[in-house]
Write a protein that holds these residues in place. Structure first.
Motif, PDB file in Angstrom:
ATOM      1  N   ASP A 144       0.732  -1.226   0.613  1.00 17.20           N
ATOM      2  CA  ASP A 144       0.178   0.196  -0.208  1.00 17.20           C
ATOM      3  C   ASP A 144       0.679   0.756  -0.170  1.00 17.20           C
ATOM      4  OD1 ASP A 144      -1.228   2.238   0.843  1.00 17.20           O
ATOM      5  OD2 ASP A 144      -3.316   0.043   1.624  1.00 17.20           O
TER       6      ASP A 144
ATOM      7  N   ILE B 243      -6.418  -3.307   1.775  1.00 12.77           N
ATOM      8  CA  ILE B 243      -6.507  -4.812   1.748  1.00 12.77           C
ATOM      9  C   ILE B 243      -6.241  -5.496   2.399  1.00 12.77           C
ATOM     10  CG2 ILE B 243      -6.195  -6.358  -0.490  1.00 12.77           C
ATOM     11  CD1 ILE B 243      -6.854  -3.282  -2.166  1.00 12.77           C
TER      12      ILE B 243
ATOM     13  N   GLN C 215      -4.352   4.818  -4.648  1.00 13.72           N
ATOM     14  CA  GLN C 215      -5.901   5.387  -4.359  1.00 13.72           C
ATOM     15  C   GLN C 215      -6.887   4.839  -5.112  1.00 13.72           C
ATOM     16  OE1 GLN C 215      -6.549   9.139  -3.934  1.00 13.72           O
ATOM     17  NE2 GLN C 215      -8.518   8.765  -2.057  1.00 13.72           N
TER      18      GLN C 215
ATOM     19  N   VAL D 136      -7.603   1.094  -4.124  1.00 15.07           N
ATOM     20  CA  VAL D 136      -8.274   1.390  -3.097  1.00 15.07           C
ATOM     21  C   VAL D 136      -9.629   1.726  -3.267  1.00 15.07           C
ATOM     22  CG1 VAL D 136      -8.693   1.916  -0.693  1.00 15.07           C
ATOM     23  CG2 VAL D 136      -6.471   1.334  -1.813  1.00 15.07           C
TER      24      VAL D 136
ATOM     25  N   TRP E 272     -11.103  -1.528  -5.277  1.00 10.59           N
ATOM     26  CA  TRP E 272     -11.731  -2.373  -3.983  1.00 10.59           C
ATOM     27  C   TRP E 272     -11.981  -2.284  -3.690  1.00 10.59           C
ATOM     28  CZ3 TRP E 272      -8.614  -7.182  -3.528  1.00 10.59           C
ATOM     29  CH2 TRP E 272      -8.496  -7.409  -2.838  1.00 10.59           C
TER      30      TRP E 272
ATOM     31  N   MET F   9     -11.804  -5.258   3.493  1.00 11.25           N
ATOM     32  CA  MET F   9     -10.921  -3.872   4.525  1.00 11.25           C
ATOM     33  C   MET F   9     -10.487  -3.969   5.746  1.00 11.25           C
ATOM     34  SD  MET F   9     -10.934  -0.844   1.189  1.00 11.25           S
ATOM     35  CE  MET F   9      -9.273  -0.700   1.747  1.00 11.25           C
TER      36      MET F   9
END
Length: 266
Positions: A26, A40, A68, A95, A98, A105
């Motif tokens: 990340d 995640i 992001q 993200v 997702w 998460m």
């Protein structure tokens, strides 16, 4: 459709929780991460402008850079890692994509500050199931200390380890639920597959085989492993394969039966 250097959220979700999951990095900026301080499952934070520091440890591994929106930061970070021979991709849509698909998460605030965990020695069910869940969905590099029951609290204090599956700690039995359930709750990891697996773990660990027909089998395997291995860490490694298989059953194969030869029922 993702390109050769990217992976979609649905494709990555199929890998998370399995031994084939890539290393998840990340690299969101601090402001982007502050806007949604969740990770995640299995991902760890790293500064995007220091991504090349990780290259040496990723040799021969697959990695996914996550920002992001899946644009400049993850594209650039993945490209830099590929320059070092790492099979790196970016997460398509980042993200935001997702989360938009409703995929699980982890709240970063719930993550322990240490990669060390400690519990009672001679594990059976929960004390193997929990490390599997942690390594596959929380921290792939987590290490587990198995010590005498009377020393768990002191070892946790002196070595900065997170205790689990002992009385009086957050990650332990809660009423009729077991420590595996506590991890699912606190790390927000509830999915259909993990909930199905949790029922089997709970049934085996609390000796309530009425909860799931597979619970008796898991108890038998767990007792057998504990008798087969004197070394708790060797038993953990063997148990990882057991829970990998159980997770795939819970995710993909729970409706499959077996009747060979085909004429048996007739």
């Amino acid at each position: 459709m993702p390109g050769f250097s990217s992976i979609s959220p649905s494709q990555l979700a199929r890998l998370v929780g399995t031994p084939d999951c890539p290393v998840l990095i990340d690299i969101r900026t601090e402001s982007d991460f502050s806007a949604d301080p969740r990770l995640i499952p299995g991902a760890f934070r790293h500064a995007f402008d220091r991504i090349e520091e990780l290259a040496g440890g990723l040799t021969g591994k697959r990695a996914v850079a996550i920002c992001q929106k899946g644009q400049k930061l993850s594209e650039g970070a993945a490209a830099l890692l590929r320059c070092h021979g790492v099979a790196a991709e970016s997460l398509e849509g980042g993200v935001l994509a997702w989360a938009a698909e409703g995929l699980p998460m982890l709240p970063a605030a719930t993550l322990p500050g240490s990669r060390l965990w400690v519990t009672r020695h001679r594990p059976k069910i929960d004390r193997i199931a929990c490390p599997w869940l942690i390594r596959r969905f929380v921290d792939a590099q987590a290490r587990f200390l198995f010590v005498a029951p009377s020393e768990v609290a002191a070892v946790a204090d002196r070595f900065g380890a997170t205790p689990y599956d002992v009385e009086g700690v957050p990650f332990s039995h809660r009423g009729e639920l077991c420590s595996f359930d506590a991890l699912l709750d606190d790390f927000c990891l509830h999915t259909e597959a993990l909930d199905r697996l949790a029922l089997v773990v709970r049934g085996a660990d609390t000796d309530r085989h009425d909860l799931a027909p597979q619970a008796a089998g898991l108890l038998a395997i767990s007792v057998g492993l504990s008798r087969q291995y004197r070394d708790d860490l060797a038993q953990l490694e063997a148990g990882m394969a057991v829970y990998d298989a159980l997770y795939r059953w819970a995710r993909d194969g729970y409706e499959e039966g077996h009747d060979w030869p085909a004429t048996r029922r007739a």
